[in-house]
Design a protein around this motif. Structure first.
Motif: not given
Lengths: 465, 99, 371
Positions: A449-452, A454-455, A457, A460-465
């Motif tokens: 899981i990205t820190l973004r 998790l925080a 926030l 995160s920009p993710s694959a396929g979005s």
């Protein structure tokens, strides 16, 4: 942020999860089915909603695969909420799930949880198994299910179990027959199985006939089979070039491995559920009662994640777990639960009749569990069997200390793939039973899981979005 | 290493693999796109730099890590392809990219 | 029965460092440990070799920590040479980041007091502003208003350290005995016996370094170790190319490339479960400090229990009732490994703690606190 509150969370949309969520919703439970993939089916029925309709089109995957269609359709028709593309990354004993989707991380509070996390293929650590071009039989099936892809060039299937014959037959039908099958079932398995065959003959006649049919189909297509193959190795520089065994060698572009499936216990271990070593299936499994209830009051487990029994049985145990959840949450009278469970248990008994035979017949040979010293056990951190043995000799009492000493199991897969090998190698090195050695105690996040996220926030920009 | 069956479904999606256009059956994963593009080694490990390719394709082994639409270390077997998706090999450790 | 020179109870970082030091000093030593699953603070460590926050109001602790940081390079070099396992020590100095003016003021006051208490032993530190920090750390967020810096700080791989200590101990003739819980102990002055029958081990010296287990063990040997658990959680990201040249109290990059985020503290008893809300707060602070960290994936995380004396300062003691019995209790098994292996073990080998250790005695808890 206040969590969404529901009656039942079902984790995993394979046969067990589909059946559990549908049954629970039909019984009036506010139910959510959470799944990492973007369509229902799990691995066994992966891509099922894209599969052709059985009536007018055929698929090389066969009719058993199409059995997933009604399960997925029933979910769609039910009132169960379905969250595809959703990763469960933490579960608290109180029923709070932390989940991650394209919008970020959030929490869901469930009164009860059914884990339907299914099975994974048993790791097959042979020399050279990290070479590109070495994959699992299940991986080839997934490519066929999701993209109609088949091996190009020379493929070799090796291992044992019903799945290897099914996959070989599927490849034959798909016009890409394997160049060779190296069957690894040790001859002594046949003696052990002979005794069980008589007992399974009548109740499991349907499955036995199907299995024999597959073997006939593959052999009839002229696929050569080497039996009792030992000393397997994948050879090549930078990628697979040849497959060798004691007494032979063949050029190959693709090597597909399979030594059966084992429960995927990452989440059940992380939750601290009681597990025991299953000496018949040679794997760890969570301890569960006849309803799937585990050592944690909020959590039940259904399907192959509780012990390997196959897709049909998984759907049945999913229904049982849902019935029990409804009873526990006062939506169903216990007597009514028992009444409804009766035909399911009867069907389950039929499905399980063949298991002892299969477990004995396809029991992996010892080197599958305890490979030679120079073989990589932990693919992520590139730790060899020899390094695990050294940690054991130094006094590491079990897999968790060996992990601390060697980084074995600390990579991205979190010990999913090396766990079985580390337990078995340590048991071998210390001269103790695997049951006594134990296994890893993984922790959250179950998937990265990205820190973004998790925080809190957002995504995160993710694959396929 | 893999090819599309001619009898397979007609729907396809164009993606790029290492900058090259590749036609992939709709519903397939990014890992399938890497394999269809003819790559056996789809990454180098962050530990020794050894060449690796996809292994389990069911979300367990993390061998199919790839850079997808600029995001490093994606489990490509769990990502369904979409039109124009840019898929690249994962070269060892990611770059943390502080600018 | 096995008669040896010394017994150390506890195979974590504290016990292993002391056992290693004793074996190196030529004592035939047994290291008694629990099984594979135990509380094991040593497997949950953040990995700092840290000086700047240690010993406020306890100058002896400040000096002890500094001493350990000085001993560390010798220990690390010896372990690499002897075992081939490199604990990856780096001591480039370190910073503590402050995210508000209030945090910065508090930190400044703390550093000033540390220097005052150091007396003529000296305590070199500087308060840094964002412009100075820019050259020491990768791109900082606007939330960072300043930091404290000392040249003494560093970090290491605590698991490699544990592995190397075990390895070095066994190599020097030490006997490692895992899967033991101490259910029986016979204590006489300079005569200690554990276990029974063929399993019995006897030695004139014993060191209790069982972490949280010391609280119950110590009274059997005329000692006191009133330690309690304090939970800490840690996050680790995927491996990234090297970006950090210097550790901070909450974020550091490991030798493998993963970025570790730590320093949570919770008083929750013997509960090692992970709390997503605490993990979120840790992630948030890390991202405030270094906004680009937001895109990195956390691949592992865990919770572990620190071994906390009531005042946070280590407890080192020797038994008056049973001479030959010692105890060591602290939450800084990595930082203090240098002192434990090279200094404390030598004192045990010599048979008595040096006078400088007197202020660490649990007897300090007998003195009524001034109002």
């Amino acid at each position: 942020m206040t969590p969404q509150r529901i009656d039942l969370a079902v984790v995993g949309a394979g046969p067990a999860g589909l059946a559990a969520a549908t049954t629970a919703a039909d019984l009036g439970l506010d139910t959510l089915l959470l799944d990492e993939q973007d369509g229902p089916g799990g691995q066994i029925y992966r891509g099922i909603e894209r599969a052709p309709d059985g009536r007018n089109k055929t698929t090389p995957l066969g009719v058993d695969y199409l059995a997933g269609k009604p399960l997925a359709a029933a979910l769609r028709a039910s009132r169960a909420g379905y969250l595809p593309g959703t990763t469960v990354w933490h579960i608290d004993a109180d029923g709070t799930l932390s989940v991650l989707d394209k919008n970020g991380s959030r929490t869901i509070r469930a009164r009860r949880i059914v884990l339907a996390t299914g099975a994974m293929e048993r790791p097959v650590p042979i020399p050279g198994w990290t070479l590109p071009g070495v994959m699992t039989v299940g991986a080839a099936q997934i490519l066929l299910k999701t993209g109609d892809l088949v091996p190009a060039g020379r493929s070799v299937l090796t291992g044992q179990g019903p799945l290897i014959w099914l996959a070989a037959a599927q490849l034959v039908r798909a016009g890409a027959p394997p160049a060779l099958i190296l069957e690894t079932a040790p001859h002594r398995n046949y003696h052990a199985a002979a005794r069980l065959l008589l007992r399974a003959l009548w109740p499991a006649r349907r499955q036995l006939a199907k299995g024999l049919g597959l073997i006939r189909e593959v052999r009839g297509a002229g696929v050569p089979v080497v039996r009792e193959a030992v000393g397997l190795a994948a050879l090549g520089r930078g990628r697979l070039e040849r497959v060798a065994w004691n007494g032979g060698e063949i050029a190959a572009d693709l090597l597909l491995l399979h030594e059966g499936v084992i429960p995927n216990i990452q989440i059940s271990l992380a939750l601290g559920l009681e597990h025991r070593w299953d000496a018949a299936q040679l794997c760890w499994r969570p301890v569960a009662d006849e309803w799937g209830a585990t050592s944690l009051p909020t959590v039940a487990i259904a399907g192959d994640g509780a012990g390997i029994a196959g897709a049909e049985a998984a759907a049945l145990t999913g229904r049982l777990a849902a019935l029990d959840a409804a009873a526990l949450l006062d939506k169903l009278d216990p007597a009514e639960r028992d009444r409804r469970a009766r035909p399911i248990r009867k069907a389950l008994k039929r499905e399980l009749a063949i298991r002892p035979l299969l477990d004995a017949l396809y029991r992996p040979a010892p080197p599958v569990l305890v490979p030679p010293d120079d073989v990589v056990a932990c693919r992520c951190e590139e730790v060899t069997v020899a390094q695990i043995r050294r940690a054991a000799r130094l006094g590491a009492p079990g897999p968790n200390q060996a992990k601390a000493f060697t980084r074995c199991g600390m990579g991205p897969c979190q010990g999913r793939l090396c766990g079985p090998t580390v337990s078995a190698v340590m048991a071998d090195a210390l001269g103790k039973p695997i049951a006594e050695i134990g296994t890893y105690r993984p922790r959250a996040p179950y998937k990265p899981i990205t820190l973004r996220a998790l925080a809190g926030l957002g995504a995160s920009p993710s694959a396929g979005s | 290493m893999f090819r599309k069956r001619p009898e397979g479904s007609a729907a396809t999606v164009w993606v790029t693999v290492e900058g090259r256009e590749v036609q992939v059956p709709a519903g397939a994963s990014a890992a399938a796109a890497l394999l269809l593009a003819g790559l056996a080694a789809t990454r180098e490990t962050a530990v020794s730099g050894a060449a690796r390719g996809p292994y389990c394709l069911m979300g367990v082994c993390f061998e199919c890590l790839a850079e997808i639409d600029g995001v490093p270390n994606c489990q490509s077997c769990m990502v369904t392809i979409g039109p124009g998706m840019a898929i690249r090999r994962q070269h060892g450790k990611r770059i943390a990219t502080p600018q | 029965m096995q008669r040896i020179d010394a017994i150390v109870i506890g195979g974590g970082l504290v016990g292993s460092a002391i056992a290693y030091g004793l074996a190196r000093a030529g004592l035939k030593t047994a290291l008694i440990d629990e099984g594979d699953v135990a509380f094991r603070a040593s497997r949950g460590n953040f990995g700092l070799v840290w000086v700047q926050s240690k010993g406020l109001g306890a100058p002896h602790y400040q000096r002890w920590t500094r001493r350990s940081a000085e001993e560390w390079p010798k220990l690390a070099a010896e372990l690499v040479a002897g075992t081939g396992i490199d604990p990856a020590l780096e001591q480039p100095g370190g910073v503590h980041l402050c995210l508000s003016d209030q945090e910065l003021d508090e930190r400044r006051a703390r550093m000033e007091q540390m220097r005052a208490e150091a007396g003529n032993f000296g305590f070199d530190y500087r308060m840094l502003g964002p412009s100075e920090l820019k050259d020491m750390l990768p791109r900082l967020g606007p939330a960072v208003v300043g930091a404290s810096w000392t040249p003494y700080d560093g970090h290491a791989n605590s698991l490699y350290l544990l592995h190397a200590l075990h390895n070095g101990f066994v190599q020097r003739g030490g006997v490692y005995i895992p899967n033991r819980t101490i259910d029986y102990a016979a204590a006489q002055p300079n005569d200690f016996r554990l276990g029974s029958g063929a399993d019995e081990v006897a030695a004139p010296k014993i060191v209790l370094a069982a972490g949280l287990g010391n609280a119950k063990l110590a009274p059997l040997f005329g000692l006191r170790a009133p330690v309690r658990p304090q939970r800490g959680q840690i996050l680790v990201t995927e491996r990234a190319g090297r970006v950090f040249d210097m550790p901070t109290t909450t974020v550091r990059q490991t030798v493998e490339g993963g970025i570790m985020i730590g320093d949570s503290m919770e008083d929750v008893g013997f509960d090692t479960s992970q709390r997503p809300d605490v993990m979120a707060a840790m992630a948030e602070r890390a991202v405030l400090s270094f906004p680009w960290l937001a895109e990195l994936q956390v691949v592992r995380a865990w919770a572990a229990l620190r071994v906390m004396p009531p005042d946070g300062t280590p407890i080192y003691d020797e038994s008056e009732q049973f001479p030959g019995a010692f105890t060591a209790n602290c939450h800084s098994g990595v930082t203090l490994a240098g002192a434990h292996a090279n200094v404390f073990a030598a004192m045990v080998a010599a048979g008595a703690l040096a006078p400088e250790m007197v202020p660490f005695s649990a007897r300090r808890f007998d003195v009524p606190q001034a109002a």
